[in-house]
Scaffold this motif. Structure first.
Motif, PDB file in Angstrom:
ATOM      1  N   GLY A  27     -20.480 -27.289 -81.717  1.00  0.00           N
ATOM      2  CA  GLY A  27     -19.120 -26.766 -81.631  1.00  0.00           C
ATOM      3  C   GLY A  27     -18.198 -27.342 -82.701  1.00  0.00           C
ATOM      4  O   GLY A  27     -16.975 -27.227 -82.591  1.00  0.00           O
ATOM      5  N   GLY A  28     -18.757 -27.986 -83.728  1.00  0.00           N
ATOM      6  CA  GLY A  28     -17.923 -28.392 -84.865  1.00  0.00           C
ATOM      7  C   GLY A  28     -17.702 -29.895 -85.010  1.00  0.00           C
ATOM      8  O   GLY A  28     -16.996 -30.321 -85.938  1.00  0.00           O
ATOM      9  N   TRP A  29     -18.290 -30.709 -84.158  1.00  0.00           N
ATOM     10  CA  TRP A  29     -18.031 -32.164 -84.249  1.00  0.00           C
ATOM     11  C   TRP A  29     -19.166 -32.934 -83.581  1.00  0.00           C
ATOM     12  O   TRP A  29     -19.634 -32.533 -82.508  1.00  0.00           O
ATOM     13  N   ILE A  30     -19.650 -33.984 -84.215  1.00  0.00           N
ATOM     14  CA  ILE A  30     -20.580 -34.916 -83.537  1.00  0.00           C
ATOM     15  C   ILE A  30     -20.043 -36.333 -83.719  1.00  0.00           C
ATOM     16  O   ILE A  30     -19.329 -36.621 -84.697  1.00  0.00           O
ATOM     17  N   GLY A 182     -15.586 -39.130 -85.683  1.00  0.00           N
ATOM     18  CA  GLY A 182     -16.881 -38.469 -85.736  1.00  0.00           C
ATOM     19  C   GLY A 182     -16.975 -37.645 -86.999  1.00  0.00           C
ATOM     20  O   GLY A 182     -16.165 -37.799 -87.918  1.00  0.00           O
ATOM     21  N   VAL A 183     -17.945 -36.750 -87.048  1.00  0.00           N
ATOM     22  CA  VAL A 183     -18.197 -36.002 -88.279  1.00  0.00           C
ATOM     23  C   VAL A 183     -18.070 -34.511 -87.997  1.00  0.00           C
ATOM     24  O   VAL A 183     -18.606 -34.003 -87.007  1.00  0.00           O
ATOM     25  N   THR A 184     -17.348 -33.832 -88.873  1.00  0.00           N
ATOM     26  CA  THR A 184     -17.132 -32.397 -88.754  1.00  0.00           C
ATOM     27  C   THR A 184     -17.472 -31.735 -90.091  1.00  0.00           C
ATOM     28  O   THR A 184     -17.938 -32.405 -91.019  1.00  0.00           O
ATOM     29  N   ARG A 186     -15.771 -29.551 -93.203  1.00  0.00           N
ATOM     30  CA  ARG A 186     -14.531 -29.041 -93.793  1.00  0.00           C
ATOM     31  C   ARG A 186     -14.926 -28.276 -95.043  1.00  0.00           C
ATOM     32  O   ARG A 186     -15.486 -28.870 -95.970  1.00  0.00           O
ATOM     33  N   GLY A 187     -14.730 -26.958 -95.007  1.00  0.00           N
ATOM     34  CA  GLY A 187     -15.180 -26.125 -96.131  1.00  0.00           C
ATOM     35  C   GLY A 187     -16.681 -26.261 -96.331  1.00  0.00           C
ATOM     36  O   GLY A 187     -17.164 -26.283 -97.464  1.00  0.00           O
ATOM     37  N   GLY A 188     -17.418 -26.442 -95.244  1.00  0.00           N
ATOM     38  CA  GLY A 188     -18.881 -26.547 -95.335  1.00  0.00           C
ATOM     39  C   GLY A 188     -19.370 -27.934 -95.718  1.00  0.00           C
ATOM     40  O   GLY A 188     -20.573 -28.176 -95.821  1.00  0.00           O
ATOM     41  N   THR A 189     -18.440 -28.875 -95.924  1.00  0.00           N
ATOM     42  CA  THR A 189     -18.827 -30.236 -96.352  1.00  0.00           C
ATOM     43  C   THR A 189     -18.598 -31.219 -95.209  1.00  0.00           C
ATOM     44  O   THR A 189     -17.648 -31.062 -94.428  1.00  0.00           O
ATOM     45  N   LEU A 190     -19.462 -32.227 -95.123  1.00  0.00           N
ATOM     46  CA  LEU A 190     -19.324 -33.257 -94.081  1.00  0.00           C
ATOM     47  C   LEU A 190     -18.016 -34.027 -94.284  1.00  0.00           C
ATOM     48  O   LEU A 190     -17.715 -34.444 -95.406  1.00  0.00           O
ATOM     49  N   ALA A 191     -17.272 -34.192 -93.199  1.00  0.00           N
ATOM     50  CA  ALA A 191     -15.994 -34.911 -93.296  1.00  0.00           C
ATOM     51  C   ALA A 191     -15.736 -35.638 -91.975  1.00  0.00           C
ATOM     52  O   ALA A 191     -16.221 -35.220 -90.925  1.00  0.00           O
ATOM     53  N   PHE A 192     -14.960 -36.709 -92.041  1.00  0.00           N
ATOM     54  CA  PHE A 192     -14.597 -37.439 -90.822  1.00  0.00           C
ATOM     55  C   PHE A 192     -13.499 -36.693 -90.065  1.00  0.00           C
ATOM     56  O   PHE A 192     -12.613 -36.091 -90.672  1.00  0.00           O
TER      57      PHE A 192
END
Ligand SMILES: C[S@@+](CC[C@H](N)C(=O)[O-])C[C@H]1O[C@@H](n2cnc3c(N)ncnc32)[C@H](O)[C@@H]1O
Length: 375
Positions: A27-30, A182-184, A186-192
């Protein structure tokens, strides 16, 4: 930072794709703990599960060097402590996370040189790739690879630099609440990205603040709940004996010092330390220091006694490193011993915790410089 080869970059992209898929499915976040687990241990992909070089000096293409890889002096000194423990329990050792297998090989040899014959040397290793590497180095019939930790074990358990690669949860202390980092995508890139902490993380932070005082707003750090669970479980593994855990870390008051605003998360790539765990997942080691107060508490909760806590330098000196050096008499050995005990290198940064059951202290490695009272 050295640029990765095209093959390495392609591998990094495969690992990132695996992580992106999991974030999307969630769902967008781990949580960062899940990210770290995937980056280090996803089968066939993670840093410890795929065939990258990892261990070794810069010229050998590794990312970092551990004490047993620096010199057999580490295993030879450890043998003094091991001999004392095995004499009072049983001549059996289980090592967790044995890396290349170098410590296992050198420790069996060093014990033999002291007249201590090991009955079995078990290895519990998460990484299938490293298990193969250990098998090729350790042509010893007594070495055996275990699928799970032992039960009702008598003897010595060892973990060198294993607790610091267990997944951690990241938190930020806000004015009125605790947030989990956690990690989400953003524009297809891993971000905090942050979320309100769940009860387990909020309780852990409350427990820390109850001991060290309120942390300032904006203060970020990490909590090693997996390591705590592992240490608590050691109470189920050990019937009579000692667990020796070596790792980078400090007591809680030092760990969560108000001035350590950013925690201790650190990554290693080709002997360069950096602080961005989202860069090239699967190609970097990711570590967090160990809260040894939490480790001692967890061991106690598991029914074990805390038998000693000191720096690696004190431990190795107590175990007779100067005499071993005298016998070796080579500039290489002197150089290696310096790296193992120097305050500026591993001597003070790495600590040793001994916990166990049915063992009468004092243990030889903690005879001078024991710091259990600081935990
Ligand atoms: C930094 S390396 C240290 C290797 C070795 N002990 C040394 O000092 O060279 C961490 C090792 O722990 C293993 N590991 C991580 N978590 C583990 C766990 N829960 N149980 C067993 N091994 C684990 C990794 O696969 C790897 O072999």
């Amino acid at each position: 930072m050295p640029a990765p080869s095209p093959e390495a970059a392609a591998h990094g992209e495969r690992v990132a794709a695996r992580i992106r898929a999991e974030i999307a499915a969630a769902g967008g976040w781990i949580g960062f703990d899940r990210y770290m687990e995937l980056a280090l241990y996803a089968p066939g992909l993670g840093y410890y599960s795929a065939g990258t070089r990892k261990f070794g000096a810069g010229g050998e293409g590794g990312d970092f060097v551990t004490a047993p890889e620096i010199s057999p002096l580490f295993a030879q000194a450890l043998a003094a402590q091991a001999a004392q423990i095995l004499e009072h329990t049983a001549p059996r050792i289980v090592e967790f996370g044995a890396g290349t297998g170098r410590l296992a090989r050198d420790l069996i040899d060093a014990l033999e040189a002291r007249g201590v014959a090991i009955e079995s040397y078990g290895i519990v290793e998460l990484s299938a790739d490293l298990r193969e590497r250990q098998r090729s180095l350790l042509a010893d019939a007594r070495a055996q690879w275990l699928d799970s930790p032992p039960r009702d074990f008598a003897g010595l358990l060892i973990a060198n630099e294993v607790l610091d690669v267990m997944p951690v949860r990241l938190f930020v202390r806000e004015h009125d609440r605790v947030t989990e980092r956690g990690v989400t995508l953003r524009g297809g890139t891993l971000a905090f990205a942050g979320r309100p902490a769940d009860a387990a993380l909020a309780d852990a932070v409350a427990g820390i603040e109850a001991e060290v005082g309120a942390l300032p707003a904006g203060y970020g750090s990490e909590v090693g709940l997996v390591a705590r669970g592992w240490m608590r479980s050691a109470g189920d593994w050990l019937a009579r004996g000692v667990l020796l855990a070596f790792d980078y870390g400090f007591p809680r008051r030092e760990y969560y010092h108000p001035q350590r605003l950013m925690g201790t998360l650190m990554c290693h790539y080709r002997h360069h330390a950096h602080a961005d765990p989202l860069w090239l997942p699967g190609l970097n080691d990711i570590t967090a220091h160990v809260d040894f107060t939490a480790m001692a508490q967890a061991a106690h909760d598991g029914g074990l006694d805390v038998l000693g806590y000191t720096s690696q330098a004190h431990f190795l000196l107590n175990c007779g490193l100067p005499d071993l050096l005298q016998q070796a008499r080579t500039p290489q050995a002197a150089n290696a011993a310096h790296r193992l005990i120097s305050e500026a290198e591993m001597g003070e940064l790495v600590k040793v915790l001994a916990v166990g059951r049915g063992i009468e202290p004092p243990l030889a490695g903690f005879a001078r410089g024991d710091r259990t009272h600081t935990l």
